[in-house]
Motif scaffolding. Structure first.
Motif, PDB file in Angstrom:
ATOM      1  N   VAL A 196      -2.055  -4.214  -6.427  1.00  0.00           N
ATOM      2  CA  VAL A 196      -0.855  -3.450  -6.095  1.00  0.00           C
ATOM      3  C   VAL A 196       0.355  -4.344  -6.371  1.00  0.00           C
ATOM      4  O   VAL A 196       0.362  -5.517  -5.989  1.00  0.00           O
ATOM      5  N   SER A 197       1.363  -3.814  -7.019  1.00  0.00           N
ATOM      6  CA  SER A 197       2.560  -4.602  -7.293  1.00  0.00           C
ATOM      7  C   SER A 197       3.378  -4.780  -6.022  1.00  0.00           C
ATOM      8  O   SER A 197       3.683  -3.808  -5.335  1.00  0.00           O
ATOM      9  N   VAL A 198       3.698  -6.029  -5.732  1.00  0.00           N
ATOM     10  CA  VAL A 198       4.490  -6.345  -4.545  1.00  0.00           C
ATOM     11  C   VAL A 198       5.558  -7.347  -4.964  1.00  0.00           C
ATOM     12  O   VAL A 198       5.257  -8.301  -5.687  1.00  0.00           O
ATOM     13  N   SER A 243       1.845   6.036  -8.226  1.00  0.00           N
ATOM     14  CA  SER A 243       0.490   6.606  -8.209  1.00  0.00           C
ATOM     15  C   SER A 243      -0.585   5.606  -8.591  1.00  0.00           C
ATOM     16  O   SER A 243      -1.654   5.564  -7.981  1.00  0.00           O
ATOM     17  N   SER A 244      -0.328   4.742  -9.562  1.00  0.00           N
ATOM     18  CA  SER A 244      -1.350   3.794  -9.981  1.00  0.00           C
ATOM     19  C   SER A 244      -1.640   2.785  -8.860  1.00  0.00           C
ATOM     20  O   SER A 244      -2.788   2.477  -8.559  1.00  0.00           O
ATOM     21  N   CYS A 245      -0.605   2.284  -8.239  1.00  0.00           N
ATOM     22  CA  CYS A 245      -0.797   1.338  -7.129  1.00  0.00           C
ATOM     23  C   CYS A 245      -1.367   2.039  -5.899  1.00  0.00           C
ATOM     24  O   CYS A 245      -2.136   1.443  -5.142  1.00  0.00           O
ATOM     25  N   GLY A 274       6.507  -0.702 -13.026  1.00  0.00           N
ATOM     26  CA  GLY A 274       6.215  -0.895 -14.442  1.00  0.00           C
ATOM     27  C   GLY A 274       5.113  -1.906 -14.703  1.00  0.00           C
ATOM     28  O   GLY A 274       4.985  -2.412 -15.811  1.00  0.00           O
ATOM     29  N   ARG A 275       4.334  -2.221 -13.661  1.00  0.00           N
ATOM     30  CA  ARG A 275       3.258  -3.201 -13.853  1.00  0.00           C
ATOM     31  C   ARG A 275       1.908  -2.597 -13.452  1.00  0.00           C
ATOM     32  O   ARG A 275       1.059  -3.256 -12.865  1.00  0.00           O
ATOM     33  N   CYS A 276       1.727  -1.345 -13.797  1.00  0.00           N
ATOM     34  CA  CYS A 276       0.502  -0.625 -13.407  1.00  0.00           C
ATOM     35  C   CYS A 276      -0.756  -1.249 -13.972  1.00  0.00           C
ATOM     36  O   CYS A 276      -1.839  -1.028 -13.454  1.00  0.00           O
ATOM     37  N   VAL A 288       6.649  -3.011  -1.574  1.00  0.00           N
ATOM     38  CA  VAL A 288       5.306  -2.682  -2.046  1.00  0.00           C
ATOM     39  C   VAL A 288       5.394  -1.426  -2.893  1.00  0.00           C
ATOM     40  O   VAL A 288       5.987  -0.418  -2.481  1.00  0.00           O
ATOM     41  N   CYS A 289       4.803  -1.479  -4.073  1.00  0.00           N
ATOM     42  CA  CYS A 289       4.825  -0.308  -4.952  1.00  0.00           C
ATOM     43  C   CYS A 289       3.923   0.781  -4.385  1.00  0.00           C
ATOM     44  O   CYS A 289       2.767   0.547  -4.063  1.00  0.00           O
ATOM     45  N   ILE A 290       4.475   1.973  -4.270  1.00  0.00           N
ATOM     46  CA  ILE A 290       3.671   3.101  -3.802  1.00  0.00           C
ATOM     47  C   ILE A 290       3.593   4.173  -4.899  1.00  0.00           C
ATOM     48  O   ILE A 290       3.374   5.337  -4.630  1.00  0.00           O
TER      49      ILE A 290
HETATM   50  S1  FES Z   1       2.512   2.397  -9.935  1.00  0.00           S
HETATM   51 FE1  FES Z   1       2.816   0.413  -9.140  1.00  0.00          FE
HETATM   52  S2  FES Z   1       3.498  -0.714 -10.833  1.00  0.00           S
HETATM   53 FE2  FES Z   1       3.248   1.275 -11.603  1.00  0.00          FE
END
Ligand code: FES
Length: 80
Positions: free
Chosen positions: A52-54, A9-11, A45-47, A5-7
Motif C-alpha cells: 500500500v502506498s504510504v 482501489s489498487s491499494c 500513482g504507484r499502484c 495512506v493511499c485508499i
Molecule cells: S491506488 Fe494506491 S497508488 Fe494507486
C-alpha cells in the motif's frame, strides 16, 4: 508529521484499510495523536508497488499490512 495512506482501489485491494486501522491503533497506543496527522488519499500513482502506498511527510513508502508495525517503529516513531 503528516502520514497519508493511499485508499485508491489498487491499494484498497492490498489491504489499505488494515494499514489505516493498524496505524490508528499504534498512534493511539503510543500517545502520538498530537504529533502524527494520519489521513487517507486517493491513488498516488504507484499502484505497481507490492504494498500500500504510504507517504510520511514527502517520502513515499510501500507497506504491506504485515509490516505495518516495523514501518511505524522505523519511519514514524523513530523520526519524530
Ligand atoms: S491506488 Fe494506491 S497508488 Fe494507486
Amino acid at each position: 508529521m503528516k502520514v497519508k495512506v493511499c485508499i485508491g482501489s489498487s491499494c484498497h485491494l492490498k489491504g489499505s484499510r488494515n494499514v489505516v486501522e493498524s496505524l490508528q491503533n499504534l498512534i493511539k497506543d503510543n500517545n502520538l495523536k498530537d504529533s502524527v496527522d494520519l489521513s487517507g488519499v486517493f491513488c498516488m500513482g504507484r499502484c505497481k508497488e507490492n504494498g500500500v502506498s504510504v507517504s510520511v511527510d514527502d517520502k513515499l513508502f510501500s507497506v504491506v499490512p504485515d509490516d505495518v508495525e516495523d514501518f511505524f517503529e522505523n519511519e514514524i516513531k523513530a523520526k519524530l
